[in-house]
Structures are given as structure tokens and as C-alpha cells.
Design an enzyme around this catalytic site. Structure first.
Site, short mmCIF file in Angstrom:
data_model
loop_
_atom_site.label_atom_id
_atom_site.label_comp_id
_atom_site.label_asym_id
_atom_site.label_seq_id
_atom_site.Cartn_x
_atom_site.Cartn_y
_atom_site.Cartn_z
N HIS A 69 0.84 -1.20 0.00
CA HIS A 69 0.00 0.00 0.00
C HIS A 69 0.87 1.24 0.00
CE1 HIS A 69 0.64 -1.39 4.14
NE2 HIS A 69 0.73 -0.12 4.47
N HIS A 106 0.94 5.15 0.99
CA HIS A 106 0.26 6.17 1.81
C HIS A 106 0.34 7.52 1.11
CE1 HIS A 106 0.32 3.96 5.82
NE2 HIS A 106 1.28 3.29 5.20
P1 AMP Z 1 1.85 0.25 7.30
O1 AMP Z 1 2.53 0.53 8.61
O2 AMP Z 1 2.51 1.00 6.17
O3 AMP Z 1 1.69 -1.23 7.04
O4 AMP Z 1 0.42 0.90 7.45
C1 AMP Z 1 -0.77 0.20 7.57
C2 AMP Z 1 -1.86 1.24 7.59
O5 AMP Z 1 -3.10 0.59 7.41
C3 AMP Z 1 -1.94 2.03 8.90
O6 AMP Z 1 -1.80 3.42 8.62
C4 AMP Z 1 -3.33 1.69 9.43
O7 AMP Z 1 -3.95 2.76 10.07
C5 AMP Z 1 -4.06 1.28 8.17
N1 AMP Z 1 -5.17 0.34 8.36
C6 AMP Z 1 -5.14 -0.85 8.98
N2 AMP Z 1 -6.36 -1.44 8.94
C7 AMP Z 1 -7.15 -0.62 8.21
C8 AMP Z 1 -8.51 -0.67 7.79
N3 AMP Z 1 -9.31 -1.70 8.10
N4 AMP Z 1 -9.01 0.37 7.08
C9 AMP Z 1 -8.21 1.42 6.76
N5 AMP Z 1 -6.93 1.52 7.12
C10 AMP Z 1 -6.39 0.52 7.84
#
Ligand code: AMP
Ligand code: ZN
Length: 138
Positions: A99, A101
Site C-alpha cells: 500500500h 500512503h
Molecule cells: P503500514 O505501517 O505502512 O503497514 O500501514 C498500515 C496502515 O493501514 C496504517 O496506517 C493503518 O492505520 C491502516 N489500516 C489498517 N487497517 C485498516 C482498515 N481496516 N481500514 C483502513 N486503514 C487501515
């Protein structure tokens, strides 16, 4: 992929607040934003990290994230944005579905990347660059 929370979002099995969707990517609001308007752009197909994402999909992810950054500046009155991709747990990746950001930024938003600045000995950077170039597979 079984058990993957973002695959479940793509499939509509768990809720998300969608911002954009096409045949390749999905963009939705991060549930715990750094700033309001923080969006995640994901490939619809499951990829754990960045290197297996096909170039057209990776390009679409970047393009959508960048255009969303412009939308955040124009519509939400931010000054700039960060595009951030954590690849691997050591890089801070928590959700193991790739993903990108898009984090909208304000001049005085109180958030700071903990960015350090090391140095290189003479010739060290060139040696490392040569190793990377020799191993680069496109
Ligand atoms: P990372 O540390 O780059 O893996 O970031 C994962 C991101 O996913 C974090 O910013 C979380 O807040 C976000 N996240 C996790 N679960 C969900 C969800 N169900 N819906 C939207 N965002 C999510
Ligand atoms: Zn997945």
C-alpha cells in the site's frame, strides 16, 4: 489472499471509506490517519511488497496517490503531502498487502519524520552504488 485484511476490503467483505477505484487499484481512507485526508492506495491483486507489483499497476498507484495529494492541497487546504511506502516489517510495514500512503501535510501540522543523515567515507557511496547497479533487475 486468505486472511489478508486489504484483500477483504477489495472484496467488500469488510467496510472501508472508498475514495477511488478502477480495474487496477483501490484508494480508501486510512482508519488511523496521520492527518485527516490520509489515504491508502493499494493494488487490487494481492502483493506483499513492492517488487512484485507489475509496472502498470505500480505506476497507477503512484499516479492516483499524487493526484489525491493535489486534491488534498486544493480541497482540504494542505500545503503539501508525503507519499510513503513501507516494504517489510523492518521498514514499518504492518499490513502485508502492499500500500502507498498519501499523507497530506500542513506547514505547522506537528508531525515530523524521524529522518537521520549519516555520511559516507571517501569512495564508499560509489562502491555501494556499483553493487546496487550490478544487482538491479528491471
Ligand atoms: P503500514 O505501517 O505502512 O503497514 O500501514 C498500515 C496502515 O493501514 C496504517 O496506517 C493503518 O492505520 C491502516 N489500516 C489498517 N487497517 C485498516 C482498515 N481496516 N481500514 C483502513 N486503514 C487501515
Ligand atoms: Zn491482500
Amino acid at each position: 489472499m486468505e486472511g489478508c485484511i486489504f484483500c477483504k476490503i477489495v472484496a467488500g467483505e469488510i467496510p472501508s471509506t472508498k475514495v477511488y477505484e478502477d480495474e487496477l487499484v483501490l484508494a480508501f481512507m486510512d482508519i488511523a490517519p496521520i492527518n485527516h485526508g490520509h489515504v491508502l492506495v493499494i493494488p487490487k491483486e494481492h502483493h506483499t511488497g513492492s517488487s512484485s507489483i507489475p509496472e502498470d499497476v505500480a505506476g497507477r498507484m503512484f499516479h492516483v496517490a499524487a493526484r489525491l495529494g493535489v486534491a488534498a492541497k486544493r480541497e482540504l487546504d494542505y500545503d503539501g503531502f508525503n507519499l510513503h511506502f513501507a516494504d517489510g516489517a523492518s521498514a514499518g510495514q504492518v499490513v502485508m498487502h502492499a500500500h502507498l500512503h498519501m499523507v497530506p501535510r500542513g506547514v505547522e501540522d506537528g508531525f515530523h519524520w524521524n529522518w537521520r543523515q549519516l555520511g559516507y567515507a571517501d569512495g564508499e557511496a560509489a562502491g555501494i552504488a556499483a553493487k546496487l547497479a550490478a544487482r538491479l533487475k528491471l
